[in-house]
Design an enzyme around this catalytic site. Structure first.
Site, PDB file in Angstrom:
ATOM      1  N   GLU A 297       0.814  -1.223   0.000  1.00 38.41           N
ATOM      2  CA  GLU A 297       0.000   0.000   0.000  1.00 38.41           C
ATOM      3  C   GLU A 297       0.845   1.269   0.000  1.00 38.41           C
ATOM      4  O   GLU A 297       0.817   2.039   0.968  1.00 38.41           O
ATOM      5  CB  GLU A 297      -0.890   0.007   1.253  1.00 38.41           C
ATOM      6  N   CYS A 368       0.991  32.461  12.248  1.00 41.24           N
ATOM      7  CA  CYS A 368       1.364  33.004  13.540  1.00 41.24           C
ATOM      8  C   CYS A 368       1.900  31.919  14.469  1.00 41.24           C
ATOM      9  O   CYS A 368       1.290  31.593  15.488  1.00 41.24           O
ATOM     10  CB  CYS A 368       0.154  33.698  14.159  1.00 41.24           C
TER      11      CYS A 368
HETATM   12  C1  LIG Z   1      -0.547   5.700   5.710  1.00 43.57           C
HETATM   13  C2  LIG Z   1      -0.746   4.299   5.344  1.00 43.57           C
HETATM   14  C3  LIG Z   1      -0.190   3.793   4.176  1.00 43.57           C
HETATM   15  C4  LIG Z   1       0.698   4.601   3.270  1.00 43.57           C
HETATM   16  O1  LIG Z   1       1.858   5.016   3.892  1.00 43.57           O
HETATM   17  P1  LIG Z   1       2.980   5.750   3.016  1.00 43.57           P
HETATM   18  O2  LIG Z   1       4.045   6.074   3.990  1.00 43.57           O
HETATM   19  O3  LIG Z   1       2.352   6.944   2.422  1.00 43.57           O
HETATM   20  O4  LIG Z   1       3.415   4.766   1.981  1.00 43.57           O
HETATM   21  C5  LIG Z   1      -0.485   2.496   3.841  1.00 43.57           C
HETATM   22  N1  LIG Z   1      -1.273   1.721   4.611  1.00 43.57           N
HETATM   23  C6  LIG Z   1      -1.803   2.178   5.766  1.00 43.57           C
HETATM   24  C7  LIG Z   1      -2.657   1.284   6.569  1.00 43.57           C
HETATM   25  C8  LIG Z   1      -1.554   3.470   6.167  1.00 43.57           C
HETATM   26  O5  LIG Z   1      -2.073   3.900   7.323  1.00 43.57           O
END
Ligand SMILES: *Cc1c(COP(=O)(O)O)cnc(C)c1O
Length: 440
Positions: A297, A368
């Site tokens: 992901e 600010c």
């Molecule tokens: C934030 C997140 C990602 C992506 O993270 P990156 O650092 O942008 O690659 C993938 N999976 C989950 C569950 C996340 O919370």
């Protein structure tokens, strides 16, 4: 301290794929000079290079051929982005009804949507089930009850169970999510993960399809992903032994580091693809488990480098110690990362040729707060003056998506560029947008 007048070349590790130096007069992205975009759309301005986004998607698809690549929409999402992601064949991770609404408005295929979040509200869960999202990642026992209470749909809702592999991602504490005693996931070590699996297996209305972990963000070591993968495969083997259920999917999350400054470490999709797949195969072989479908992901690794923010200089000040402060017309409302994580950035003068020598400059915002800094010790020509344009690369992830209305400053527009054309994707906020919610 004055340094040489030689300007560094464009470093494509941090600038978009199509960024091009126009002989020192300007930088173009997607075939359009940044100064022209600033004239047309005003500043501050977020520019997104569509080609860069698509190339990153393709690199991940190639690296995880046979697996699944899910773009983490929280990094940056708008309808155009959702369409690019859909067209490139990636899936999409959303973590609120709001992100889902954008995906839905873009017609993103429901089956390819994964819903995340450590605390999904009943509205989030209802929106997910109404659209028929492919998978919901469960993160707490209360959420399992909440989901069950929403009633059964025609087909059982597919679930992933988020577990804590007990691996420290080693980045900033605010970006570490794979260790014990933080808010995300069910602990494997405490037995909570096994208990969560017990609760959903055999419950009508649910179809658990796999386990999920996400150890953090800006992770520079592939070995940490391998260790997490091995721990989660171990739990898959335990589940098979206890319940006779072989889960077909393994989601190893995102968090692949990108460089913000030249020379920073990064994880290449090809390297992480090869090593993660090898680690999963060998762990599965040792337990005689079939190799599951592996999902990753990436968020930042897809969208960070596609983005450039363009600001206009409002003032220049010299402190008692001689430190030079250049103030721009944006700041922590469009880039909260320096104040959240101590992040630092590269800054370039664009729109005119620099003739003066460079010096270390602190680029600050208009808000600010003393912590409202864009870059510390950025090398900028000594004659930077009000009216100049400054471009900050690597602002495509967690910038617009984390932007705020602090000081009731209107959020900047996002312009997509490709093939010499610019297109407004998100317009600049107006004062009537701000007043529309003020109904008292
Ligand atoms: C934030 C997140 C990602 C992506 O993270 P990156 O650092 O942008 O690659 C993938 N999976 C989950 C569950 C996340 O919370």
């Amino acid at each position: 301290m004055l340094l040489s007048t030689r300007r560094a070349d464009i470093d494509h590790a941090i600038w978009p794929a199509t960024a091009h130096d126009l002989d020192g007069d300007d930088i173009s992205v997607g075939g359009i000079p940044l100064a022209r975009l600033a004239d047309r759309y005003g500043t501050p301005l977020h520019v997104v290079d569509e080609t860069d986004v698509r190339q990153r998607c393709r690199a991940f698809k190639a690296a995880f051929a046979g697996g699944e690549v899910v773009y983490a929409g929280k990094a940056f999402l708008c309808r155009a982005m959702a369409r690019w992601i859909a067209e490139e064949g990636l899936s999409l991770d959303v973590c609120s009804a709001g992100e889902l609404a954008v995906a839905r408005a873009a017609g993103f295929p429901a089956k390819r949507i994964v819903m995340h979040g450590n605390a999904k509200t009943p509205e989030d869960l209802r929106a997910a089930m109404d659209y028929g999202v492919g998978r919901i990642v469960v993160d707490s026992t209360a959420e399992i009850s909440r989901l069950a209470a929403l009633g059964r749909r025609a087909a059982p809702q597919r679930l992933l169970i988020r577990v804590i592999p007990g691996v420290d991602g080693g980045s900033h504490p605010a970006m570490t999510t794979g260790t014990e005693d933080q808010k995300f996931g069910f602990s494997i070590a405490s037995g909570a993960a096994a208990e969560a699996v017990r609760r959903v297996i055999g419950q009508r209305g649910f179809e658990p399809v796999g386990l999920h972990c996400h150890i953090g963000s800006q992770i520079t070591s592939i070995e940490l992903f391998e260790r997490a993968a091995v721990r989660v495969v171990d739990l898959m083997a335990t589940i098979r032994d206890e319940h006779g259920v072989t889960l077909p999917q393994l989601d190893l999350g995102g968090g692949f580091a990108v460089p913000y400054l030249s020379g920073d470490a990064e994880i290449s999709p090809a390297a992480v693809g090869e090593r993660l797949m090898a680690a999963v195969r060998s762990a599965c072989a040792s337990y005689r488990l079939p190799v599951p479908q592996v999902t990753v992901e990436p968020g930042r690794a897809i969208s960070a480098r596609a983005g450039v923010t363009v600001y206009r200089v409002l003032g220049v000040k010299r402190g008692l110690s001689g430190r030079v402060f250049v103030t721009v017309d944006g700041g922590m409302s469009d880039n909260p990362r320096p104040s959240l994580y101590g992040a630092n950035y590269t800054v370039r003068l664009v729109g005119r040729r620099a003739t003066a020598a460079e010096r270390a400059t602190t680029v600050v915002g208009r808000h600010c707060e003393a912590g409202d800094v864009i870059a510390r010790d950025a090398l900028l020509p000594a004659d930077v003056r009000p009216g100049d344009l400054l471009a900050v690369p690597c602002t495509g992830a967690y910038h617009h998506s984390m932007s705020s209305n602090y000081n009731l400053v209107r959020r900047p527009p996002v312009v997509g560029v490709a093939g010499g054309n610019g297109r407004l994707l998100i317009r600049r906020e107006t004062e009537s947008d701000l007043l529309r919610r003020d109904v008292g």
